[in-house]
Scaffold this motif. Structure first.
Motif, PDB file in Angstrom:
ATOM      1  N   ALA A 218       0.824  -1.217   0.000  1.00 13.66           N
ATOM      2  CA  ALA A 218       0.000   0.000   0.000  1.00 13.66           C
ATOM      3  C   ALA A 218       0.850   1.256   0.000  1.00 13.66           C
ATOM      4  N   VAL A 219       2.062   1.163   0.577  1.00 11.61           N
ATOM      5  CA  VAL A 219       2.944   2.331   0.622  1.00 11.61           C
ATOM      6  C   VAL A 219       3.389   2.734  -0.782  1.00 11.61           C
ATOM      7  N   GLY A 220       3.345   1.782  -1.715  1.00  5.73           N
ATOM      8  CA  GLY A 220       3.738   2.074  -3.082  1.00  5.73           C
ATOM      9  C   GLY A 220       2.615   2.580  -3.964  1.00  5.73           C
ATOM     10  N   GLU A 221       1.407   2.736  -3.428  1.00  5.19           N
ATOM     11  CA  GLU A 221       0.280   3.260  -4.198  1.00  5.19           C
ATOM     12  C   GLU A 221       0.527   4.724  -4.556  1.00  5.19           C
ATOM     13  N   PRO A 222       0.048   5.172  -5.749  1.00  5.09           N
ATOM     14  CA  PRO A 222       0.251   6.577  -6.136  1.00  5.09           C
ATOM     15  C   PRO A 222      -0.218   7.579  -5.091  1.00  5.09           C
ATOM     16  N   VAL A 223      -1.335   7.281  -4.422  1.00  7.56           N
ATOM     17  CA  VAL A 223      -1.855   8.220  -3.432  1.00  7.56           C
ATOM     18  C   VAL A 223      -0.879   8.378  -2.267  1.00  7.56           C
ATOM     19  N   VAL A 224      -0.219   7.292  -1.867  1.00  8.56           N
ATOM     20  CA  VAL A 224       0.740   7.352  -0.755  1.00  8.56           C
ATOM     21  C   VAL A 224       2.036   8.013  -1.208  1.00  8.56           C
ATOM     22  N   ILE A 225       2.493   7.654  -2.425  1.00 12.03           N
ATOM     23  CA  ILE A 225       3.706   8.287  -2.972  1.00 12.03           C
ATOM     24  C   ILE A 225       3.507   9.794  -3.073  1.00 12.03           C
ATOM     25  N   GLY A 226       2.327  10.211  -3.583  1.00  9.15           N
ATOM     26  CA  GLY A 226       2.023  11.632  -3.689  1.00  9.15           C
ATOM     27  C   GLY A 226       2.038  12.323  -2.341  1.00  9.15           C
ATOM     28  N   PHE A 227       1.501  11.647  -1.324  1.00  8.52           N
ATOM     29  CA  PHE A 227       1.458  12.224   0.021  1.00  8.52           C
ATOM     30  C   PHE A 227       2.869  12.456   0.552  1.00  8.52           C
ATOM     31  N   PHE A 228       3.736  11.441   0.435  1.00  8.56           N
ATOM     32  CA  PHE A 228       5.094  11.576   0.976  1.00  8.56           C
ATOM     33  C   PHE A 228       5.941  12.565   0.171  1.00  8.56           C
ATOM     34  N   LEU A 229       5.723  12.631  -1.155  1.00  5.76           N
ATOM     35  CA  LEU A 229       6.421  13.649  -1.940  1.00  5.76           C
ATOM     36  C   LEU A 229       5.963  15.048  -1.532  1.00  5.76           C
ATOM     37  N   GLY A 230       4.674  15.175  -1.252  1.00  2.57           N
ATOM     38  CA  GLY A 230       4.149  16.454  -0.778  1.00  2.57           C
ATOM     39  C   GLY A 230       4.749  16.855   0.556  1.00  2.57           C
ATOM     40  N   LEU A 231       4.891  15.877   1.464  1.00  2.00           N
ATOM     41  CA  LEU A 231       5.533  16.152   2.762  1.00  2.00           C
ATOM     42  C   LEU A 231       6.973  16.628   2.553  1.00  2.00           C
ATOM     43  N   LEU A 232       7.702  15.933   1.656  1.00  2.00           N
ATOM     44  CA  LEU A 232       9.093  16.286   1.392  1.00  2.00           C
ATOM     45  C   LEU A 232       9.205  17.714   0.868  1.00  2.00           C
ATOM     46  N   ILE A 233       8.364  18.055  -0.098  1.00  2.00           N
ATOM     47  CA  ILE A 233       8.407  19.408  -0.679  1.00  2.00           C
ATOM     48  C   ILE A 233       8.020  20.445   0.364  1.00  2.00           C
ATOM     49  N   GLY A 234       7.009  20.128   1.180  1.00  2.22           N
ATOM     50  CA  GLY A 234       6.574  21.059   2.217  1.00  2.22           C
ATOM     51  C   GLY A 234       7.654  21.328   3.249  1.00  2.22           C
ATOM     52  N   VAL A 235       8.353  20.282   3.665  1.00  5.56           N
ATOM     53  CA  VAL A 235       9.446  20.437   4.634  1.00  5.56           C
ATOM     54  C   VAL A 235      10.572  21.264   4.024  1.00  5.56           C
ATOM     55  N   MET A 236      10.923  20.979   2.752  1.00  7.78           N
ATOM     56  CA  MET A 236      11.990  21.732   2.084  1.00  7.78           C
ATOM     57  C   MET A 236      11.605  23.194   1.891  1.00  7.78           C
ATOM     58  N   ALA A 237      10.299  23.449   1.782  1.00 10.29           N
ATOM     59  CA  ALA A 237       9.825  24.828   1.638  1.00 10.29           C
ATOM     60  C   ALA A 237       9.779  25.573   2.969  1.00 10.29           C
ATOM     61  N   GLY A 238       9.996  24.828   4.081  1.00 16.72           N
ATOM     62  CA  GLY A 238       9.960  25.457   5.396  1.00 16.72           C
ATOM     63  C   GLY A 238       8.555  25.676   5.922  1.00 16.72           C
ATOM     64  N   TYR A 239       7.611  24.901   5.403  1.00 13.84           N
ATOM     65  CA  TYR A 239       6.223  25.045   5.842  1.00 13.84           C
ATOM     66  C   TYR A 239       6.050  24.559   7.276  1.00 13.84           C
ATOM     67  N   SER A 240       5.050  25.122   7.950  1.00 14.16           N
ATOM     68  CA  SER A 240       4.628  24.624   9.262  1.00 14.16           C
ATOM     69  C   SER A 240       3.900  23.295   9.064  1.00 14.16           C
ATOM     70  N   PRO A 241       3.767  22.477  10.124  1.00 15.95           N
ATOM     71  CA  PRO A 241       3.142  21.154   9.965  1.00 15.95           C
ATOM     72  C   PRO A 241       1.765  21.182   9.321  1.00 15.95           C
ATOM     73  N   ASP A 242       0.929  22.152   9.688  1.00 13.45           N
ATOM     74  CA  ASP A 242      -0.414  22.191   9.108  1.00 13.45           C
ATOM     75  C   ASP A 242      -0.366  22.467   7.603  1.00 13.45           C
ATOM     76  N   LYS A 243       0.586  23.311   7.187  1.00 10.49           N
ATOM     77  CA  LYS A 243       0.686  23.644   5.768  1.00 10.49           C
ATOM     78  C   LYS A 243       1.280  22.502   4.951  1.00 10.49           C
ATOM     79  N   PHE A 244       2.311  21.818   5.507  1.00  6.50           N
ATOM     80  CA  PHE A 244       2.902  20.761   4.674  1.00  6.50           C
ATOM     81  C   PHE A 244       2.023  19.516   4.633  1.00  6.50           C
ATOM     82  N   ILE A 245       1.193  19.315   5.655  1.00  6.62           N
ATOM     83  CA  ILE A 245       0.245  18.193   5.594  1.00  6.62           C
ATOM     84  C   ILE A 245      -0.851  18.504   4.564  1.00  6.62           C
ATOM     85  N   THR A 246      -1.317  19.755   4.539  1.00  6.72           N
ATOM     86  CA  THR A 246      -2.314  20.164   3.539  1.00  6.72           C
ATOM     87  C   THR A 246      -1.762  20.008   2.132  1.00  6.72           C
ATOM     88  N   LEU A 247      -0.517  20.440   1.935  1.00  7.98           N
ATOM     89  CA  LEU A 247       0.143  20.284   0.637  1.00  7.98           C
ATOM     90  C   LEU A 247       0.224  18.809   0.252  1.00  7.98           C
TER      91      LEU A 247
END
Length: 420
Positions: A218-247
């Motif tokens: 299940a971790v390899g599903e597109p929806v999960v991959i998209g979620f973790f890539l979004g977390l990575l980009i959000g963290v690199m952007a310096g977002y707060s937790p609420d913003k990077f989870i939304t992203l």
């Protein structure tokens, strides 16, 4: 041209239903079926645009935040494809060039020099921007127009050659993609695929969505991959937790919704294609034709989306470390997926190879964008655009003007000036 400009101004979601309704009538589908097919294509484009806008609206601010965190201060700004399209459609050579495109496509079809009927009129701007830049170099109207015509004719032929590979990979029978910005990178995909396949160790690396899903469940599903890539980009952007989870959730949503919206679009397209194929076999029993479409049909592929997201931090890092680069990746960062749509079939959806091709493409884009920025800037001024006050020059990443094709075109213009 007034009719064409009016239709193009309505956008693809309105323009494509009109085109496919007319095409349906030409191929004797009847008014009702033609209208339904055209509207289905239009609804599909609306859905695709909604999801792409969701992606861009979320990735755009995150990309800009990453740029700001690195403190990049470069003098050539990537203004994005919407501004680039305005330059293309606003160039003084536009009318003659577009009329030529329509005539060239018709003549090449009659002479059996192409199989592609290019209905992707909206993306003529990609050719037009290259022509506008050459016009800024030469100030010669007809040299710029003729060079752009030659590029267009070559792209129709290349689209024919690439079509069988793309159709097989994406299961899109009867479709080709005369998309200059995407086709520019397919030679690199072919070369990289050939080289890596002959390097022991590297030729064993094969990351594609199915293998990732099989290995990680299940971790390899597109929806999960998209979620973790979004977390990575959000963290690199310096977002707060609420913003990077939304992203992360929004990117995951795009990974799931985009293929479904494309399926709607394709269902209408298939109706017209089947009718066209049936009628064309009657009219031209020994001919095969392709409908030329936008690469937006292809970016719902999970490997394209995932690799495109990974290219965002890669592009920013490259801009920071490449010696001599003056181009700031900015507005088109969220659109880097479009660079990969026509790369995918030639590397067999291997995301490792796609990432390498994408990285090489971005290096070329940054250096070409730096080199020819004065001419791109002049073409924008000629088209009536105002420049951003914080930058001395502009370019864009996902058009063809900053590809090797744009560089060669500019150099041909300079050679023409030297001879003339």
């Amino acid at each position: 041209m007034t009719v064409i400009n009016t239709i193009v101004g309505l956008g693809a979601a309105v323009m494509m239903p009109i085109i496919f309704f007319v095409v349906g009538l030409i191929f004797r589908m009847g008014i009702g079926k033609s209208f339904k097919a055209g509207m289905t294509v239009g609804v599909g484009f609306v859905g695709v645009n909604m999801v792409i806008n969701l992606l861009l609206d979320n990735l755009g601010p995150a990309s800009k935040a990453m740029v700001n965190r690195l403190g990049l201060h470069l003098t050539v700004v990537d203004v994005g494809w919407p501004t680039a399209s305005t330059i293309g459609w606003g160039t003084p050579i536009m009318v003659a060039t577009v009329v030529g495109f329509l005539a060239i496509n018709a003549l090449m079809l009659v002479a059996k020099l192409t199989k592609t009927v290019d209905v992707d009129i909206f993306n003529y701007w990609i050719f037009l921007q290259v022509g506008a830049t050459v016009f800024a170099v030469t100030k010669n109207f007809w040299f710029s127009v003729i060079l752009t015509w030659v590029v267009f004719a070559i792209v129709l032929k290349v689209a024919d050659i690439a079509a069988p590979y793309i159709q097989k990979q994406y299961n899109l029978k009867g479709i080709s993609f005369p998309h200059l910005a995407g086709l520019a990178w397919t030679p690199f995909a072919i070369a990289i695929n050939w080289i890596i396949d002959r390097i022991p160790g590297l030729n064993k690396i094969d990351f594609n969505p199915e293998k990732i899903q099989k290995r990680f469940g299940a971790v390899g599903e597109p929806v999960v991959i998209g979620f973790f890539l979004g977390l990575l980009i959000g963290v690199m952007a310096g977002y707060s937790p609420d913003k990077f989870i939304t992203l992360a959730v929004n990117i995951a949503a795009a990974m799931v919704l985009l293929p479904k919206m494309i399926d709607v679009l394709i269902s209408g397209l298939i109706e017209v294609r089947d009718a066209a194929e049936k009628q064309l076999k009657i009219w031209f029993p020994d001919r095969e034709f392709y409908i030329g479409m936008d690469t937006a049909l292809l970016i719902g592929e999970p490997s394209v989306l995932a690799t495109g997201l990974l290219l965002i931090p890669v592009a920013i890092l490259l801009a920071f470390i490449l010696p001599g680069n003056k181009m700031l990746p900015f507005a088109d960062l969220a659109s880097l997926t479009f660079l990969l749509a026509l790369v995918t079939p030639f590397v067999h959806r291997n995301m490792f190879k796609m990432l390498i091709v994408g990285t090489i493409s971005i290096i070329i884009i940054l250096y070409v964008g730096t080199n020819i920025a004065p001419f791109v800037t002049q073409s924008a001024i000629t088209s009536g655009l105002k420049l951003p006050s914080d930058f001395s020059a502009i370019s864009n990443m996902t058009g063809a003007v900053s590809s090797w094709i744009g560089w060669v075109s500019v150099k041909l213009g300079q050679l023409f000036n030297a001879i003339a």
